[in-house]
Design a protein around this motif. Sequence first.
Motif, PDB file in Angstrom:
ATOM      1  N   HIS A  84       0.929 -10.719  -5.069  1.00 16.89           N
ATOM      2  CA  HIS A  84       0.121 -10.769  -6.284  1.00 16.89           C
ATOM      3  C   HIS A  84       0.850 -11.041  -7.596  1.00 16.89           C
ATOM      4  CE1 HIS A  84      -2.771  -8.309  -3.675  1.00 16.89           C
ATOM      5  NE2 HIS A  84      -3.170  -9.546  -3.700  1.00 16.89           N
ATOM      6  N   LYS A  90      -5.855  -4.323  -4.392  1.00 19.16           N
ATOM      7  CA  LYS A  90      -5.774  -5.047  -5.662  1.00 19.16           C
ATOM      8  C   LYS A  90      -7.103  -4.959  -6.418  1.00 19.16           C
ATOM      9  CE  LYS A  90      -5.332  -9.602  -7.678  1.00 19.16           C
ATOM     10  NZ  LYS A  90      -5.411 -11.045  -7.436  1.00 19.16           N
ATOM     11  N   ASN A 116       4.278  -5.636  -5.272  1.00 17.75           N
ATOM     12  CA  ASN A 116       3.527  -6.722  -5.921  1.00 17.75           C
ATOM     13  C   ASN A 116       4.165  -8.094  -5.674  1.00 17.75           C
ATOM     14  OD1 ASN A 116       1.110  -5.930  -7.004  1.00 17.75           O
ATOM     15  ND2 ASN A 116       1.803  -5.807  -9.127  1.00 17.75           N
TER      16      ASN A 116
END
Lengths: 656, 656
Positions: free
Chosen positions: B191, B61, B187
Amino acid sequence: MPDDTAEAWPTPTVDVAELTRILDGRYAEVRDAVRKALPSYASVLEDAETMSRDQFQERVKEVVLELADTGATGMGFPEEYGGGGDLGASIAAFETLGYGDLSVLVKVGVQFGLFGGAILQLGTKVHHDTYLADLVTGRLMGCFAMTETGHGSNVQALGTVATYDQDAAEFVVTTTRPDACKDYIGNAARHARVAVVFAQLEVRGQGHGVHALVVPLRDEQGNLLPGIRIEDDGPKMGLNGVDNGRIWFDGVRVPREALLNRFADVTEDGTYVSEIESPGRRFFTMLGTLVQGRVSVGAASISAAKVALTIAVHYGLRRRQFEATSEETEELILDYGLHQRRLFPLLAHTYALHFAQEVLTDHLHDAFSGTVTDEESRRLLESRAAGTKALATWLATRTIQECREACGGAGYLSVNRFAALKADTDVFATFEGDNNVLLQLVAKGLLTDYASDFEDLDQLGMVKFVAGLAVETVLERTRAHKLLQGIRDALPGGGDSWDTDTGLLDPGYHLAMYRFREEHLLGGVARRLKRGVDAGMNPGEVFSRVQDHVIAAARAHVERLVLEAFVEKVAAMEDGDLKLALNLVCDLHALTGIEADRAWFMEHGRLTSQRAKAITREVGALCRRIRPVAAELVDAFAVPRPLLRAPALVGEGTGG
Amino acid sequence: MPDDTAEAWPTPTVDVAELTRILDGRYAEVRDAVRKALPSYASVLEDAETMSRDQFQERVKEVVLELADTGATGMGFPEEYGGGGDLGASIAAFETLGYGDLSVLVKVGVQFGLFGGAILQLGTKVHHDTYLADLVTGRLMGCFAMTETGHGSNVQALGTVATYDQDAAEFVVTTTRPDACKDYIGNAARHARVAVVFAQLEVRGQGHGVHALVVPLRDEQGNLLPGIRIEDDGPKMGLNGVDNGRIWFDGVRVPREALLNRFADVTEDGTYVSEIESPGRRFFTMLGTLVQGRVSVGAASISAAKVALTIAVHYGLRRRQFEATSEETEELILDYGLHQRRLFPLLAHTYALHFAQEVLTDHLHDAFSGTVTDEESRRLLESRAAGTKALATWLATRTIQECREACGGAGYLSVNRFAALKADTDVFATFEGDNNVLLQLVAKGLLTDYASDFEDLDQLGMVKFVAGLAVETVLERTRAHKLLQGIRDALPGGGDSWDTDTGLLDPGYHLAMYRFREEHLLGGVARRLKRGVDAGMNPGEVFSRVQDHVIAAARAHVERLVLEAFVEKVAAMEDGDLKLALNLVCDLHALTGIEADRAWFMEHGRLTSQRAKAITREVGALCRRIRPVAAELVDAFAVPRPLLRAPALVGEGTGG
């Protein structure tokens, strides 16, 4: 679209347990014992994903020790040292271990097959008494230090040297060049206390070629001994439960008795003695005794392919996608023609290799139990082991990949086993000999009628040898002519037009095609080698240009052996549904083999374009015929359910 | 052994920098910028092996955010939101990111391509204003929640539902079945704060098909919002730096404006409005705007293949094994005929796909920059993107595998990059659409002359449509007849006997063969579909039986496009050594393509067995001609040295 021949036949009913019995053969009991033991260690499959490398390597060691306690890993050692005294059974046990975690399998292979096998086969009573009992239990862990960074395939060129010091009656072992460190050595990075080290033996300033010695690496507390340097090979694509490492020797001294002296010895006063005069011959005799390593890798590959096929076929029977034959329900993906085409030929090849492996294991057993002792049989065994290993490992790679893709995105998740299957088996094509190098050895054996020792791949010598003969002599010597006789014998009416008049599903036709290809390819290689040398080309250059033909000839030879094994197995079965089912599988195996190489058959006048197209249609028909028994065909592999994992793909209740 | 035609030619001198310039094309600057940025993140390649999944996902990330700061990841967004306003450049940048760690690449793809692309293409100004600026910097992370456990390829059958609640002016998003949870969503596990969710839209009890809505998943602190359940997908074969997960929605409410309403909207009072009347058409128009995802995956695959080839070719130029042409020195493995045969055709195919990808990127750019707006061009673009993605991803898988095996045991160590390359790219064949499903879409487009929308693969409808036409009409409509005209135009003298009289190295001959195959396969599919339906078979059953022909026809089509791109590129080059070199590569690409399918050409009367054998010989000769420039051909890919790792395989100094 007219119906094909095969489609008119009735669908056989497959009794799974009975089919398992046929697959298990004479070692059913051993296989069952391993099947019963393995589920207790199913958690290792998860540990492989969640543990650090250090933890995982300790965990794998524990499992190996526990398996040793069950007796499953020591089958091949003499009973007086705690073994089972049955080499064939040990291969069957190892094959079945291939259903489980493959780090465990490979560590078993390193400890009992490579290390233990070297002590047993290259050593004499003093070594057996010193090491075998302890290594069979796993109390003594060891490694097999042959490959070096600079030399894997060409073992004769190793750079590690063992010099005899007459005054001390010791050997001094030294890594002489940067690329001569032992590399990729399993068990070396953590657990091995001793190594069987392959080194150039030097006595009184004279080299005697590569020999094996037992060299201690670590003390009982695991500390490295003086002169030994070991480095971890670091993370690998797979098999991270095996502690591979590099080893350097800096003038390490071992007593004279460290030499594994079954085939050669050095007397106290520094006289080199051996009953085998030729150094090459001696070396290859030593290597030849280690053939079980290749047999084992082939066996394990087939098991890995079976696991993948079991998952993918069951997934194809659960997963639906797109409406096709009905507006209401989506179609089972295994009902799509393409999906059948992707999976069933691989399933058929896996069956074929299973039975070919069974024959190989029998030959190995006979050779090592003393039933068969002649040199020719030994060379044929080595050739067969090398070729089967190459085909089985490539098949496993292909099958696992196709099965993974056939499971879509789900196949990518580690929980569904393909990740580990792919990563762990990938190196099989390389270890125990690179597949292409192995096939070259097979070809050399064929071309020289096994005149020289198996591993002695001197390309220059081989090219010159073949170039010195008439092509007819090569064919005569290679027994390829026997193949042509075999073609005629297998078919009614002398089979003069077998390539056009026999039925596509006649095993005699299949065998004739495989035999013709082998004979023709071998003759072609001989002709090309001769022509090149006669034209004054450098023999190495000739070899390089003919190399793909050499590989093709070897492959054709091994594929013929595989087909024969399958055809003979089915022919010997009692009539009934099971025979009918295996006949379908055998036909699919044989025909997809011909189909894949149909360009070659057309180029060589053995297939018309019409008949080639008919074969492709027949393959489609066979796939449709196999579809109703596909689940039974994979269930008969009897992979224990906990080892399949993949609950979302195959359901909870599937598997043996 | 007589010398082959090609061998008589002089060896070209290859200027690596100049060749790089040709490969880089119009986006040289962007590619260079990414090449300069990537080495700073080379350590991620090691982090992938040493870090826990949690740590590694955070690390990836970070890298993605830093790359966002360089501007490399936002090229495709409008300048007013901080983007570069150049979609073509964004593909080139993404392609170059494919030289680095592929978790980073895929996370970039998820965030900027899939999530960002959906907001940009399916949303309107309100969504752009709300999200684009933040997502371009990576401050707002999002995911693209389309695939469900039960449905990947068949998106129209998704089970997530978004029901409009008129009183509240909100949509209620619900996972309606166990297999309708969103799955494999990048994702999602860590996140993403918002998701673009694809769901069946229901308004006033009426279904309107699949639409996309923005649904918040987590608050600013990363806590899950009410009604959202997310589960980690767990360890995967590769790409473990990407946090894939499953998402369940339990009556999650989002405002009416959450609907990405470029193509359809729901007014406050609950009226469904859209300028596109047909629901199917609407849905496929939406999907069509997301075509860049497929273009990106194809691009990245080609880069991964380039990395593998760079390592394997340089290893072949360092590693020696066995004496062959000389008694003193072992032979470089790249001087073995078989080794050249293994690597060079893959190198040639990689070049071909590079140039085909360049053409595709140009088409994409033209379509999305508004230069080209007609519907037919859009459908052709979608078809081309799907087909190129399938071929490029399969080529990458094959190339990486062969390169790994060509590096022996060393290729198995993670430090040598193949482990990650293999594991990370393996899913490319599956994501953004399973390759076989994509090729079926390509075939459908061809067979129906792009009469319907690209993704609308209704097999029943397609079979019925084709069955309703005369075969001639199908060929007429499929433009296959234009291909045959193309054959005649490309060759001197009208080319009536092009399949026997033209030189094997004549690009006109290559094109004629590829075009003939495509035309013939398409006609054959049409004939078979008609015949099956006319015989009264269930159309789904007909499709299933013809499915492998359908795939073969699509493949032939895409291979023809790829060859044309390469031939045209080389033809447009100035005369000189570079053109000579690329001509060799193009010939090898074209001839190995014909060789691989020579059985088909023989079966269809377009190749005599003599000529087929001559092609095989010519391929060998081309490999020998390419050998002296092999290093330059891979060096021109200019993979930054730190990204190659593999110091023991390629040496320290190699690479761009």
